[in-house]
Design an enzyme around this catalytic site. Structure first.
Site, mmCIF file in Angstrom:
data_model
loop_
_atom_site.group_PDB
_atom_site.id
_atom_site.type_symbol
_atom_site.label_atom_id
_atom_site.label_comp_id
_atom_site.label_asym_id
_atom_site.label_seq_id
_atom_site.Cartn_x
_atom_site.Cartn_y
_atom_site.Cartn_z
ATOM 1 C CD GLU A 1 -2.143 1.513 2.828
ATOM 2 O OE1 GLU A 1 -3.375 2.230 2.731
ATOM 3 O OE2 GLU A 1 -1.845 0.800 3.733
ATOM 4 C CE LYS B 1 -7.935 1.375 3.856
ATOM 5 N NZ LYS B 1 -6.227 2.510 4.566
ATOM 6 C CB CYS C 1 -4.176 -1.173 4.327
ATOM 7 S SG CYS C 1 -3.627 -1.625 6.307
#
Length: 259
Positions: free
Chosen positions: A44, A110, A144
């Site tokens: 990431e 995300k 994540c």
């Protein structure tokens, strides 16, 4: 269709907020990867580390890092994926690119911005999940904090591979280890998590633990490594189909839609 997909991931200590240095770092590491590899996975925010300094660091989509990913993918004849800080329409995104060997690409923003670090105050959350079709494989790329939300990853479309790229700190690495394996098992899929190592500019320590699991939670790579390393391994469609055909757990999944 490829019955086997050859994959490499890179666990590295990122240079804090230095995109040029990180592109150089990954260029050197990628040059060590064998020509048989068809998919290369980076962490990431691999050009900056997990920074909230988006105003300074964000790039337009069609800028240096995406161009570097395109050049790398074409040079290696392999897909390349990882997330980058992007600015678009006056918003900032933690955006994951999946760049194909011909230079074309797909994007995933995300969905779950990390409120504990106030990521939600800087970055705009994505709203759509992405399923990439590559060499006959259906791939779901996530980022994540998404790992903590199993509904978002629920395998309702029979994808074959789930990928998480992360900057996941050492203090919560037990959750990382447990949830990666759980996502593989509950979704009957291959699951790969690629984390960073080292210390960032905010003083957070990362100890890696990048890993890959099979659909029954079997280990495909060496676990719990905290050093910088490259892992190369293969996943097999026949083995995945055999497990799903024999056990049929996905047929009993609950039906629902996301709002």
């Amino acid at each position: 269709m490829s019955e086997k997909l050859n994959i490499a991931f890179i666990q590295a200590n990122l240079h804090w907020e230095d995109s040029e240095a990180n592109r150089k770092l990954f260029s050197e590491e990628i040059s060590k990867i064998s020509d048989e590899v068809e998919l290369i996975i980076l962490p990431e925010m691999f050009t900056t580390g997990f920074s909230m300094n988006a105003e300074k660091l964000a790039e337009p989509t069609e800028a240096e890092t995406l161009n570097w990913m395109k050049e790398t993918a074409m040079k290696k004849s392999a897909a390349v994926t990882g997330s980058v800080i992007i600015t678009e329409n006056s918003n900032y995104y933690n955006r994951m690119f999946f760049v194909f060997p011909d230079g074309s690409y797909k994007i995933y923003d995300k969905r779950h911005t990390f409120t504990l670090a106030k990521e939600d105050e800087t970055y705009t959350a994505g709203t759509e999940r992405l399923i990439v079709e590559y060499k006959g494989w259906k791939i779901c790329p996530l980022i994540c904090y998404d790992l903590r939300f199993p509904v978002w990853a629920r395998n309702t479309v029979d994808y074959d591979l789930l990928i998480y790229v992360a900057n996941w700190p050492e203090k919560r690495v037990n959750a990382w280890d447990a949830l990666l394996k759980a996502r593989a098992i509950e979704n009957m899929t291959y699951c790969i998590g690629v984390n960073r190592t080292g210390e960032d500019g905010d003083g957070y320590i990362y100890n890696g633990h990048s890993a890959a699991y099979g659909p029954l939670g079997e280990e495909l790579t060496e676990l719990n490594r905290s050093d910088e390393f490259i892992a190369e391994f293969s996943i097999e469609k026949e083995a995945l189909n055999e497990v799903r055909s024999k056990l049929k757990f996905l047929q009993d999944r609950d039906s629902f839609t996301l709002n």
